[in-house]
Motif scaffolding. Structure first.
Motif, PDB file in Angstrom:
ATOM      1  N   GLN A  67       0.860  -1.237  -0.273  1.00 38.50           N
ATOM      2  CA  GLN A  67      -0.040  -0.088  -0.074  1.00 38.50           C
ATOM      3  C   GLN A  67       0.892   1.371   0.093  1.00 38.50           C
ATOM      4  O   GLN A  67       1.434   1.626   0.826  1.00 38.50           O
ATOM      5  CB  GLN A  67      -0.997  -0.116   1.502  1.00 38.50           C
ATOM      6  N   VAL A  68       0.922   1.908  -0.960  1.00 38.32           N
ATOM      7  CA  VAL A  68       1.695   2.995  -1.343  1.00 38.32           C
ATOM      8  C   VAL A  68       0.896   3.958  -1.855  1.00 38.32           C
ATOM      9  O   VAL A  68      -0.204   3.961  -2.648  1.00 38.32           O
ATOM     10  CB  VAL A  68       3.263   2.810  -2.169  1.00 38.32           C
ATOM     11  N   ASP A  69       1.635   5.428  -2.148  1.00 34.44           N
ATOM     12  CA  ASP A  69       0.773   6.619  -2.645  1.00 34.44           C
ATOM     13  C   ASP A  69       1.440   6.698  -3.845  1.00 34.44           C
ATOM     14  O   ASP A  69       1.062   7.029  -4.909  1.00 34.44           O
ATOM     15  CB  ASP A  69       0.901   7.859  -2.041  1.00 34.44           C
ATOM     16  N   ILE A  70       3.008   6.378  -4.206  1.00 34.44           N
ATOM     17  CA  ILE A  70       3.541   6.754  -5.313  1.00 34.44           C
ATOM     18  C   ILE A  70       4.517   5.583  -5.749  1.00 34.44           C
ATOM     19  O   ILE A  70       5.079   4.960  -4.591  1.00 34.44           O
ATOM     20  CB  ILE A  70       4.295   8.060  -5.365  1.00 34.44           C
ATOM     21  N   VAL A  71       4.746   5.176  -6.985  1.00 32.98           N
ATOM     22  CA  VAL A  71       5.590   4.436  -7.558  1.00 32.98           C
ATOM     23  C   VAL A  71       6.837   5.091  -8.236  1.00 32.98           C
ATOM     24  O   VAL A  71       6.264   5.885  -9.086  1.00 32.98           O
ATOM     25  CB  VAL A  71       4.992   3.125  -8.174  1.00 32.98           C
ATOM     26  N   ILE A  72       8.155   4.922  -8.069  1.00 29.14           N
ATOM     27  CA  ILE A  72       9.016   5.220  -8.767  1.00 29.14           C
ATOM     28  C   ILE A  72      10.124   4.418  -9.225  1.00 29.14           C
ATOM     29  O   ILE A  72      10.333   3.549  -8.498  1.00 29.14           O
ATOM     30  CB  ILE A  72      10.018   6.498  -8.005  1.00 29.14           C
ATOM     31  N   ILE A  73      10.016   4.328 -10.663  1.00 24.18           N
ATOM     32  CA  ILE A  73      10.901   3.422 -11.281  1.00 24.18           C
ATOM     33  C   ILE A  73      12.256   4.271 -11.581  1.00 24.18           C
ATOM     34  O   ILE A  73      12.186   5.151 -12.328  1.00 24.18           O
ATOM     35  CB  ILE A  73      10.476   2.927 -12.394  1.00 24.18           C
ATOM     36  N   GLY A  74      13.189   3.947 -11.173  1.00 26.73           N
ATOM     37  CA  GLY A  74      14.616   4.620 -10.959  1.00 26.73           C
ATOM     38  C   GLY A  74      15.571   4.228 -12.129  1.00 26.73           C
ATOM     39  O   GLY A  74      16.822   4.252 -12.057  1.00 26.73           O
ATOM     40  N   GLY A  75      14.963   3.981 -13.319  1.00 22.81           N
ATOM     41  CA  GLY A  75      15.898   3.715 -14.410  1.00 22.81           C
ATOM     42  C   GLY A  75      16.087   2.126 -14.762  1.00 22.81           C
ATOM     43  O   GLY A  75      16.125   1.214 -13.800  1.00 22.81           O
ATOM     44  N   ASP A  76      16.753   1.771 -15.798  1.00 21.53           N
ATOM     45  CA  ASP A  76      16.924   0.525 -16.351  1.00 21.53           C
ATOM     46  C   ASP A  76      15.498  -0.426 -16.089  1.00 21.53           C
ATOM     47  O   ASP A  76      15.644  -1.534 -15.719  1.00 21.53           O
ATOM     48  CB  ASP A  76      18.021   0.127 -15.694  1.00 21.53           C
ATOM     49  N   LEU A  77      14.413   0.221 -16.682  1.00 24.95           N
ATOM     50  CA  LEU A  77      12.906  -0.577 -16.603  1.00 24.95           C
ATOM     51  C   LEU A  77      13.424  -1.841 -17.749  1.00 24.95           C
ATOM     52  O   LEU A  77      12.963  -2.974 -17.676  1.00 24.95           O
ATOM     53  CB  LEU A  77      12.157   0.247 -17.031  1.00 24.95           C
TER      54      LEU A  77
END
Length: 250
Positions: A67-77
């Motif tokens: 349960q989070v408010d925001i998801v951040i993908i920090g590169g090299d997806l």
């Protein structure tokens, strides 16, 4: 002893080690971190993940209960060999958790960028490349593109005076800051894979966890996937729940 016997013995000794390295690469360590901002804010929870490369997220109970408010993908997806099915599978899970933001890593450029952008748009992922997003009109998340590829626009960091968290794939980006007149309070990064294979002080990259660069707290994730060989040792794959809390203005 004949050389062939020595080779057989060495091979047999290596089998358990390689097995454990493969097993570690398929494991997952979930860490909880906290970032404190010097103003009163509503507490927010972020999921931070980086360096997915070719690994698919397995839908375990942990993911179902996040349960989070925001998801951040920090590169090299992605990387050059990543399939569209893999990308869509991972984004389907990540975007189901909350509004998702993405900053590019060095390997993302090796996947056709126009095509990647189209897939990100399909899942309503906001690209935070050399951009600022304000949260509750109180604080900000700043994203800059990968520093090692020359795409980072460092001046973006100075475009807000609100307390900010910097997200950039390469942790060395903050070293290039010459002017201390910024509002950064912490940085989230990946890229190093935590060394991926660590043998004591010998490794393929900088150790994961909290460190300090240019007088700024910097968090380096071990990352989720692997590069080159699907092996890890002493640097387990990670996903992070980061709680952003507020305090009194300083």
């Amino acid at each position: 002893m004949p050389v062939i016997y020595l080779l057989i013995i060495m091979t047999l000794l290596m089998i358990p080690l390689i097995y454990n390295m493969v097993k570690e690469a398929k494991s997952l360590e979930m860490t909880e971190e906290t970032i404190s901002l010097p103003i009163p804010i509503l507490t927010k929870k972020l999921l931070f993940i980086s360096d997915l490369h070719n690994r698919k997220i397995e839908m375990t109970k942990w993911w179902e209960n996040v349960q989070v408010d925001i998801v951040i993908i920090g590169g090299d997806l992605v990387e050059r060999r990543t399939t569209e099915d893999n990308v869509r599978h991972n984004l389907r899970i990540l975007t189901s958790l909350g509004q998702t933001y993405f900053v590019t890593g060095n390997h993302d450029y090796r996947f056709h960028m126009d095509h990647l952008t189209a897939i990100l748009n399909e899942f309503n992922v906001k690209q935070l490349n050399n951009k600022v997003v304000e949260i509750d009109d109180k604080w900000a998340v700043i994203g800059i593109e990968d520093y090692g590829t020359g795409h980072a626009l460092l001046e973006t960091i100075y475009s807000t005076k609100k307390p900010a968290i910097l997200v950039s794939h390469n942790p060395e980006a903050v070293i290039a800051l010459k002017d201390e007149n910024h509002s950064l309070r912490a940085m989230l990064s990946g890229h190093t894979h935590g060394g991926q294979i660590r043998l004591g002080w010998l490794s393929l990259g900088e150790k994961g966890g909290w460190t300090e660069k240019n007088q700024l707290p910097v968090f380096i994730s071990n990352g989720f996937g692997t590069r080159h060989l699907p092996l890890r040792f002493g640097a387990p794959p990670q996903v992070h729940i980061i709680t952003v809390v507020g305090g009194e203005e300083k």
